[in-house]
Design an enzyme around this catalytic site. Structure first.
Site, PDB file in Angstrom:
ATOM      1  N   HIS A  62       5.354   5.949  11.470  1.00 39.03           N
ATOM      2  CA  HIS A  62       4.842   5.868  10.101  1.00 39.03           C
ATOM      3  C   HIS A  62       3.940   7.100   9.933  1.00 39.03           C
ATOM      4  O   HIS A  62       2.720   7.002   9.903  1.00 39.03           O
ATOM      5  CB  HIS A  62       4.048   4.565   9.954  1.00 39.03           C
ATOM      6  CG  HIS A  62       3.766   4.144   8.553  1.00 39.03           C
ATOM      7  ND1 HIS A  62       3.909   4.990   7.473  1.00 39.03           N
ATOM      8  CD2 HIS A  62       3.323   2.950   8.052  1.00 39.03           C
ATOM      9  CE1 HIS A  62       3.567   4.315   6.372  1.00 39.03           C
ATOM     10  NE2 HIS A  62       3.211   3.090   6.694  1.00 39.03           N
ATOM     11  N   ARG A  84      11.440   3.921   3.244  1.00 41.44           N
ATOM     12  CA  ARG A  84      11.028   3.011   4.314  1.00 41.44           C
ATOM     13  C   ARG A  84      12.233   2.174   4.669  1.00 41.44           C
ATOM     14  O   ARG A  84      12.893   1.611   3.795  1.00 41.44           O
ATOM     15  CB  ARG A  84       9.890   2.108   3.833  1.00 41.44           C
ATOM     16  CG  ARG A  84       9.630   0.957   4.781  1.00 41.44           C
ATOM     17  CD  ARG A  84       8.408   0.158   4.423  1.00 41.44           C
ATOM     18  NE  ARG A  84       7.197   0.901   4.751  1.00 41.44           N
ATOM     19  CZ  ARG A  84       5.979   0.351   4.787  1.00 41.44           C
ATOM     20  NH1 ARG A  84       5.827  -0.919   4.516  1.00 41.44           N
ATOM     21  NH2 ARG A  84       4.929   1.083   5.090  1.00 41.44           N
ATOM     22  N   LYS A  86      27.862  -3.305  -1.665  1.00 40.61           N
ATOM     23  CA  LYS A  86      29.325  -3.248  -1.827  1.00 40.61           C
ATOM     24  C   LYS A  86      29.979  -2.558  -0.643  1.00 40.61           C
ATOM     25  O   LYS A  86      31.156  -2.236  -0.681  1.00 40.61           O
ATOM     26  CB  LYS A  86      29.679  -2.450  -3.094  1.00 40.61           C
ATOM     27  CG  LYS A  86      29.129  -3.000  -4.371  1.00 40.61           C
ATOM     28  CD  LYS A  86      29.742  -2.211  -5.541  1.00 40.61           C
ATOM     29  CE  LYS A  86      28.780  -2.037  -6.682  1.00 40.61           C
ATOM     30  NZ  LYS A  86      29.212  -0.990  -7.604  1.00 40.61           N
ATOM     31  N   ARG A  90       0.802  -1.234   0.000  1.00 43.44           N
ATOM     32  CA  ARG A  90       0.000   0.000   0.000  1.00 43.44           C
ATOM     33  C   ARG A  90       0.827   1.273   0.000  1.00 43.44           C
ATOM     34  O   ARG A  90       0.571   2.197  -0.766  1.00 43.44           O
ATOM     35  CB  ARG A  90      -0.900   0.048   1.251  1.00 43.44           C
ATOM     36  CG  ARG A  90      -2.192  -0.656   1.127  1.00 43.44           C
ATOM     37  CD  ARG A  90      -2.626  -1.175   2.483  1.00 43.44           C
ATOM     38  NE  ARG A  90      -1.756  -2.289   2.830  1.00 43.44           N
ATOM     39  CZ  ARG A  90      -2.018  -3.552   2.491  1.00 43.44           C
ATOM     40  NH1 ARG A  90      -3.133  -3.853   1.924  1.00 43.44           N
ATOM     41  NH2 ARG A  90      -1.161  -4.521   2.761  1.00 43.44           N
ATOM     42  N   THR A  91       1.792   1.346   0.892  1.00 38.75           N
ATOM     43  CA  THR A  91       2.535   2.594   1.022  1.00 38.75           C
ATOM     44  C   THR A  91       3.332   2.854  -0.253  1.00 38.75           C
ATOM     45  O   THR A  91       3.319   3.947  -0.805  1.00 38.75           O
ATOM     46  CB  THR A  91       3.448   2.549   2.259  1.00 38.75           C
ATOM     47  OG1 THR A  91       2.645   2.160   3.382  1.00 38.75           O
ATOM     48  CG2 THR A  91       4.078   3.888   2.542  1.00 38.75           C
TER      49      THR A  91
HETATM   50  C1  NCD Z   1       1.810  -0.997   8.155  1.00 38.51           C
HETATM   51  C2  NCD Z   1       3.313  -0.836   8.304  1.00 38.51           C
HETATM   52  O1  NCD Z   1       4.063  -1.118   7.386  1.00 38.51           O
HETATM   53  O2  NCD Z   1       3.693  -0.400   9.375  1.00 38.51           O
HETATM   54  N1  NCD Z   1       1.419  -1.198   6.831  1.00 38.51           N
HETATM   55  C3  NCD Z   1       1.157  -0.096   6.063  1.00 38.51           C
HETATM   56  O3  NCD Z   1       2.023   0.686   5.757  1.00 38.51           O
HETATM   57  N2  NCD Z   1      -0.125   0.114   5.711  1.00 38.51           N
HETATM   58  C4  NCD Z   1       1.206  -1.953   9.096  1.00 38.51           C
HETATM   59  C5  NCD Z   1       1.729  -3.339   9.191  1.00 38.51           C
HETATM   60  O4  NCD Z   1       2.611  -3.739   8.431  1.00 38.51           O
HETATM   61  O5  NCD Z   1       1.220  -4.060  10.039  1.00 38.51           O
END
Ligand code: NCD
Length: 346
Positions: free
Chosen positions: A166, A133, A112, A83-84
């Protein structure tokens, strides 16, 4: 802005770091939920709604995709994401930004032996925005700090930092609550249950930080004792006079609340022996206990916290929440590049 070294910087409190995440008094880096104030939250929700409206017409979509056509974004995702990653990618496309990505560190020069700093600095040579991320909690923050002192600083958006935060998920969660309670007095005064792995779930942490901006909100943290919300966050809530309760029974809490925020067990951070997680799952008969205007949220992915039979209930918001994520990310990127006024005038 005062030059500050990293050791000194990390010791600052969230709001003290805020100037380092801004440029000309506007949001630039998006790193942590503590950097947002109520005015920003109201603005971004309104902007996302405006953008959705514009995107309904062909001419509107053309307009949106003309806004950042000459810009490029980097999607640097060192942890799994559907999703993200996709909603940020889609948000970039809506605004006309093209994207590059690194999703597997084995394909990057980190393999490397290049340092994370040098890797991100290298990405920044080719793009105008980095959305990242990473499993390492402080990396996005460190990169944002570093950007302030290099020749060509570009914005960093934290799309998930280890177990910690997040912030853009929290924005889309607020947007979903804002829309859900639009005709029911807003988020103010609502009772919200957060359920599941609160200790290692970054979404509930970031969302809890934001809820302090809505007077009268009360939070119920529903989790097994070994997965309860961290002390740092509880301390923050006490300091900001946000009432909360820790509880062990989801069934008892359901009739009391306006929103239930479910999460999965985050066992990529370690398995917990002898844990019966079924107590923290939303059972189908809870639908009868839940208020008629209450809503059910989940950042997703889900496992068995919510049975699929719940999906068709009008109070289940998690699929809409996904879509809201794309619009709020469009709004966020538009704001970072100061395109919000153009959009509001459209
Ligand atoms: C979440 C995350 O990655 O923290 N997912 C997301 O980004 N919608 C929640 C999860 O992974 O449980």
């Amino acid at each position: 802005m005062r030059q500050i070294d990293w050791k000194e910087f990390v010791k600052l409190r969230g709001h003290e770091k805020r100037p380092y995440f801004e440029k000309d008094g506007r949001p630039f880096h998006i790193v942590m939920a503590q950097q947002f104030d109520r005015e920003f939250l109201d603005e971004i929700c309104a902007l996302a709604t405006k953008i959705r409206g514009i995107a309904k017409s062909h001419a509107g979509r053309d307009f949106l995709s003309s806004l950042l056509r000459t810009r490029r974004a980097m999607l640097y995702f060192a942890q799994p994401s559907s999703r993200t990653y996709l909603s940020f990618g889609a948000a970039c496309q809506i605004l006309g930004l093209s994207t590059l990505d690194v999703r597997d560190l084995a394909t990057s020069s980190e393999a490397k032996g290049e340092s994370q700093e040098d890797s991100v600095r290298t990405f920044s040579s080719y793009v105008d925005l980095i959305i990242m991320r990473h499993y390492s909690e402080g990396l996005a923050e460190r990169m944002a700090w570093m950007m302030n002192f290099i020749g060509r600083p570009i914005p960093i958006i934290n799309a998930g930092s280890g177990k910690d935060q997040h912030p853009t998920q929290a924005l889309l969660d607020i947007y979903t609550l804002w829309r859900s309670f639009e005709n029911y007095g807003g988020i103010e005064g609502k009772k919200i249950a957060m359920v599941g792995d609160l200790k290692r779930g970054r979404t509930v942490r970031s969302l809890s930080y934001l809820l302090r901006h809505y007077p009268g909100v009360k939070i119920y943290f529903v989790a097994p004792p070994q997965l309860q919300m961290g002390n740092d966050l509880k301390e923050y809530l006490r300091e900001h006079k946000v009432p909360f309760e820790e509880c062990d029974s989801l069934r008892e809490v359901i009739p009391l609340v306006d929103a239930v925020y479910m999460t999965r067990i985050q066992d990529e951070h370690g398995k917990i022996e002898g844990l019966d997680f079924s107590k923290y799952q939303f059972k189908i008969d809870y639908l009868r206990l839940l208020g008629p205007n209450a809503v059910i949220l989940h950042p997703l992915p889900r496992r068995d916290e919510i049975p699929v039979e719940v999906d068709n209930d009008k109070r289940a918001m998690y699929w809409r929440q996904e879509r809201n994520g794309m619009w709020i990310r469009v709004a966020l990127i538009a704001m970072i590049f100061s395109k919000d006024q153009d959009i509001l005038r459209y």
